[in-house]
Design a protein around this motif. Sequence first.
Motif: not given
Length: 170
Positions: A52-75
């Motif tokens: 009811l609060l989040s029907p499929a027509t308005t549903r969105a999701a954000f994800y985050f990933s890091l590939t290897y991470g040798e040259f960058f470390e997220p803060l």
Amino acid sequence: MKKLPMLTLAALFCALTVQAEPQNANIAADIVQVKRSVLELNKDLYELEEDLLSPATTRAAFYFSLTYGEFFEPLSIEVSGSGFEAVRHIYTERQVAALRMGAVQPLANINLGPGKHNLRAVIRGVDQLGQNRELVVEQQVEKSDKPLMLEFVVSDVAEQQSAAAQLKFW
């Protein structure tokens, strides 16, 4: 004479205990069944509330990933855009270690209406030299009537000994 009433009381107590045990067992079984029913009902109500609060027509999701991470470390990461409140997250050492091992972190589930939306993600971190860096992803996305799943991916660029961020659609 006093021994007889004591034996009678003891026998009566044993008889009541034996009779009470099946009743207690039945009550305990009923209690367990009621608990299961309440948990199942709670799960169904939660799913209904989400639909009811989040029907499929308005549903969105954000994800985050890091590939290897040798040259960058997220803060930290901040995702902003039209139609929703900014999403912010600060990373711990354990989370960064998990990301380096291939984890994909769910950032947020939001309601986003159908149409075109401008997204901006600013990923702050440090490079392999300890210098502060910001990786920025700006992109227009179109939300249809189906759920939208987006992943912000930070990848190493070995030729430049640097990192780059991009938006990936699932």
